[in-house]
Design an enzyme around this catalytic site. Structure first.
Site, mmCIF file in Angstrom:
data_model
loop_
_atom_site.group_PDB
_atom_site.id
_atom_site.type_symbol
_atom_site.label_atom_id
_atom_site.label_comp_id
_atom_site.label_asym_id
_atom_site.label_seq_id
_atom_site.Cartn_x
_atom_site.Cartn_y
_atom_site.Cartn_z
ATOM 1 N N LYS A 22 0.839 -1.214 0.000
ATOM 2 C CA LYS A 22 0.000 0.000 0.000
ATOM 3 C C LYS A 22 0.868 1.256 0.000
ATOM 4 C CE LYS A 22 -1.636 1.508 4.045
ATOM 5 N NZ LYS A 22 -1.290 2.901 4.422
ATOM 6 N N CYS A 117 -4.441 7.956 9.598
ATOM 7 C CA CYS A 117 -4.672 7.381 10.937
ATOM 8 C C CYS A 117 -4.197 8.329 12.029
ATOM 9 C CB CYS A 117 -3.908 6.066 11.072
ATOM 10 S SG CYS A 117 -4.704 4.740 10.204
ATOM 11 N N ARG A 122 1.698 13.819 13.166
ATOM 12 C CA ARG A 122 1.895 13.733 11.697
ATOM 13 C C ARG A 122 2.289 15.094 11.095
ATOM 14 N NH1 ARG A 122 -0.676 8.773 10.347
ATOM 15 N NH2 ARG A 122 0.929 8.516 8.793
ATOM 16 N N ASP A 305 4.756 -0.093 12.059
ATOM 17 C CA ASP A 305 3.472 -0.594 11.542
ATOM 18 C C ASP A 305 3.196 -2.030 11.960
ATOM 19 O OD1 ASP A 305 3.487 1.182 8.351
ATOM 20 O OD2 ASP A 305 3.165 1.819 10.417
ATOM 21 N N ARG A 397 -8.740 -0.009 4.798
ATOM 22 C CA ARG A 397 -7.870 0.983 4.130
ATOM 23 C C ARG A 397 -6.586 0.341 3.648
ATOM 24 N NH1 ARG A 397 -6.778 6.173 7.571
ATOM 25 N NH2 ARG A 397 -5.519 6.469 5.708
HETATM 26 C C1 EPZ Z 1 4.530 6.469 6.503
HETATM 27 O O1 EPZ Z 1 3.900 7.516 7.214
HETATM 28 C C2 EPZ Z 1 3.500 5.373 6.399
HETATM 29 N N1 EPZ Z 1 2.328 5.870 5.688
HETATM 30 C C3 EPZ Z 1 3.088 4.907 7.801
HETATM 31 O O2 EPZ Z 1 2.252 3.769 7.636
HETATM 32 C C4 EPZ Z 1 4.331 4.456 8.560
HETATM 33 O O3 EPZ Z 1 3.954 4.151 9.899
HETATM 34 C C5 EPZ Z 1 5.378 5.564 8.566
HETATM 35 O O4 EPZ Z 1 5.670 5.978 7.212
HETATM 36 C C6 EPZ Z 1 6.680 5.118 9.214
HETATM 37 O O5 EPZ Z 1 7.172 3.997 8.551
HETATM 38 C C7 EPZ Z 1 2.380 5.933 4.344
HETATM 39 O O6 EPZ Z 1 3.387 5.608 3.731
HETATM 40 C C8 EPZ Z 1 1.131 6.422 3.659
HETATM 41 P P1 EPZ Z 1 7.085 9.397 8.603
HETATM 42 P P2 EPZ Z 1 4.613 8.970 7.263
HETATM 43 O O7 EPZ Z 1 7.122 10.689 7.876
HETATM 44 O O8 EPZ Z 1 5.349 9.195 6.000
HETATM 45 C C9 EPZ Z 1 8.049 12.519 12.029
HETATM 46 C C10 EPZ Z 1 0.337 2.470 7.805
HETATM 47 O O9 EPZ Z 1 -0.053 1.844 8.809
HETATM 48 N N2 EPZ Z 1 7.953 13.547 10.992
HETATM 49 O O10 EPZ Z 1 8.097 8.368 8.303
HETATM 50 O O11 EPZ Z 1 3.615 9.964 7.697
HETATM 51 C C11 EPZ Z 1 6.706 11.907 12.375
HETATM 52 O O12 EPZ Z 1 6.034 12.681 13.333
HETATM 53 C C12 EPZ Z 1 0.862 3.875 7.979
HETATM 54 O O13 EPZ Z 1 0.395 2.012 6.666
HETATM 55 C C13 EPZ Z 1 8.323 14.855 11.293
HETATM 56 O O14 EPZ Z 1 8.721 15.159 12.414
HETATM 57 O O15 EPZ Z 1 5.642 8.733 8.445
HETATM 58 C C14 EPZ Z 1 7.110 10.549 12.919
HETATM 59 O O16 EPZ Z 1 7.462 10.691 14.266
HETATM 60 C C15 EPZ Z 1 0.647 4.397 9.390
HETATM 61 N N3 EPZ Z 1 8.236 15.792 10.324
HETATM 62 C C16 EPZ Z 1 8.369 10.196 12.114
HETATM 63 O O17 EPZ Z 1 8.820 11.419 11.535
HETATM 64 C C17 EPZ Z 1 7.807 15.503 9.052
HETATM 65 O O18 EPZ Z 1 7.767 16.418 8.193
HETATM 66 C C18 EPZ Z 1 8.132 9.198 11.001
HETATM 67 O O19 EPZ Z 1 7.084 9.706 10.188
HETATM 68 C C19 EPZ Z 1 7.437 14.172 8.761
HETATM 69 C C20 EPZ Z 1 7.526 13.210 9.739
#
Ligand code: EPZ
Length: 430
Positions: A22, A117, A122, A305, A397
């Site tokens: 996904k 979610c 986020r 995840d 989803r």
């Molecule tokens: C992606 O989310 C996935 N979603 C999430 O999967 C997954 O849990 C996550 O990556 C981590 O692997 C999709 O790909 C659609 P991140 P994303 O940016 O990109 C912080 C599922 O279950 N951060 O890697 O939103 C953030 O707060 C979903 O399939 C910042 O601080 O995650 C977090 O603590 C849930 N500033 C960490 O980084 C930013 O600009 C990781 O978030 C962006 C993120």
């Protein structure tokens, strides 16, 4: 409102085929509109988030031709709306990938702030940081992410945190910037590599994806391609845990075992047998599981995840286990539901302390988010007696035909929308 109804305490045995990833598919769909020729993507998972994003780009004017449930042809040349705020776009987190894609291609875009979610705050600050480093004016205004630039020029960007979304988004924008961009402290998840490979198949020049330094030499345009999405690491991991919690024996087909190494290692540590094939894994769990400790980390560490699914597994293990969730601040929402089923878990901040119990009991529970919902279905499949799971739209989803795949493994599970249907299920399985 549809629910799952489940009769538990039966080992899951057999084979299951894993769908496309996904979180790779969503980014690839967004990136596909960067080409002005037809891009064919197959092995798409037929899940709500993918269908929502396909509707969103169609609404914005792209040609979207669904060949079958797993294959789509996309042509972005007709995309005529650079303010993407239709009803679809606010439903999913991955809508923000359209910012990187359309900023790269058109140097001007506005996309409604994403949904997704509720597992934490986020933020998108690292996305904005990357776009600005490439020369764009990027800000949040009127509930949208707005980015525009006269021209995008290469930069040397250091991510303050390891972020999958920002790594992919900035990589997309940089793939059409002038010059050589370097992204340091990049995310290394399999889906980051898959998106880089997809962009390269359209003519991009990206090296180093899968390491923490990605080098991108911008190009002027992309051409057509045919691409197949990698298998879903998290769906595969979820079925691995299904074998563990039901003392089952499941062969999981169409996987890349290397992507699952951190999950396999933990299952072996708690007493499961894991047999690796070229593109399959067999998980056998008969005896009582042993306790262990988990800390979620960016890839190749244990994936966040998979944290809820591991939490359910350790709730049934012998002894005390500790889970530390280091990525998101609200990812223990399944614990209260699990306690209704007899689990003994205490959450203190980003740490859950789990005292394993011999068995869980069926209960009326709710899916709080995508992965917590899937984990609670596993709990219900292991539990004594009947359970109902509400809000299954969260689970749909990210999991294709979840209840059908579980039923094929011997799981007693159905989708119902009334008490009468629940009674009918109980008569059928009683
Ligand atoms: C992606 O989310 C996935 N979603 C999430 O999967 C997954 O849990 C996550 O990556 C981590 O692997 C999709 O790909 C659609 P991140 P994303 O940016 O990109 C912080 C599922 O279950 N951060 O890697 O939103 C953030 O707060 C979903 O399939 C910042 O601080 O995650 C977090 O603590 C849930 N500033 C960490 O980084 C930013 O600009 C990781 O978030 C962006 C993120």
């Amino acid at each position: 409102m549809e629910q799952y109804v489940i009769k538990g305490n039966r080992p899951l045995v057999g084979e299951v085929d894993i769908a496309g990833a996904k979180n790779a598919a969503l980014a690839i769909i967004a990136a596909a509109v960067m080409a002005d020729e037809t891009v064919t993507v197959d092995n798409l998972p037929d899940v709500r988030d993918v269908n929502v994003l396909l509707n969103a780009i169609k609404e914005a004017g792209a040609i979207v031709d669904r060949v079958d449930r797993h294959t789509v042809r996309i042509n972005g040349s007709t995309l005529n709306d650079l303010v993407v705020d239709n009803e679809y776009i606010k439903k999913i987190r991955a809508s923000y990938y359209l910012v990187g894609a359309l900023l790269g291609k058109y140097k001007n875009v506005e996309v409604s702030l994403p949904g997704g979610c509720n597992i934490g705050s986020r933020p998108v600050d690292q996305h904005l940081k990357g776009f600005r480093a490439l020369g764009a004016v990027a800000e949040i205004a009127h509930g949208r992410i707005c980015a525009r630039a006269d021209r995008l020029t290469a930069s040397h960007i250091y991510m303050d945190v390891v972020t999958v979304g920002a790594t992919i988004n900035v990589m997309m924008a940089a793939s059409m910037a002038e010059g050589k961009t370097i992204i340091e402290n990049a995310a290394k998840e399999p889906h980051v590599v898959d998106v880089a490979n997809f962009l390269n198949s359209m003519g991009a020049n990206i090296k180093g994806a899968g390491t923490d330094v990605i080098r991108i030499k911008g190009v002027e345009r992309f051409h057509k391609t045919e691409y197949s999405v990698i298998p879903d690491q998290i769906e595969a991991g979820t079925f691995m845990m299904a074998a563990a919690v039901t003392k089952g024996d499941i062969t999981i087909n169409n996987v890349i075992p290397k992507h699952l190494e951190s999950i396999s290692a933990k299952l072996i540590e708690i007493g499961c047998k894991v047999v690796e094939g070229d593109d399959s894994l067999r998980v056998v769990a008969t005896d009582r599981l042993r306790n262990t400790n988990i800390k979620t980390l960016p890839y190749p560490g244990f994936p966040t995840d998979m944290q809820p699914q591991m939490g359910v597994t350790l709730a049934l293990a012998d002894g005390t286990s500790v889970i530390t969730e280091s990525i998101f601040e609200n990812r223990f929402r399944y614990v209260d539901e699990l306690i209704k089923m007899g689990a003994t878990i205490k959450v203190e901040g980003s740490v859950a302390i789990i005292d394993g119990v011999r068995s869980l009991s069926g209960a009326e529970i709710c899916a709080p988010d995508l992965r917590a919902g899937a984990a609670l279905v596993l709990a219900a499949l292991s539990a004594d007696g009947y359970s109902t799971v509400d809000d299954i739209v969260y689970i749909q989803r990210g999991y294709e035909d979840f209840h059908l795949k579980l039923r094929k493994l011997g799981g007693q599970i159905d989708i119902v929308s009334s008490d009468a249907e629940i009674q009918k299920f109980k008569l059928k399985t009683g």
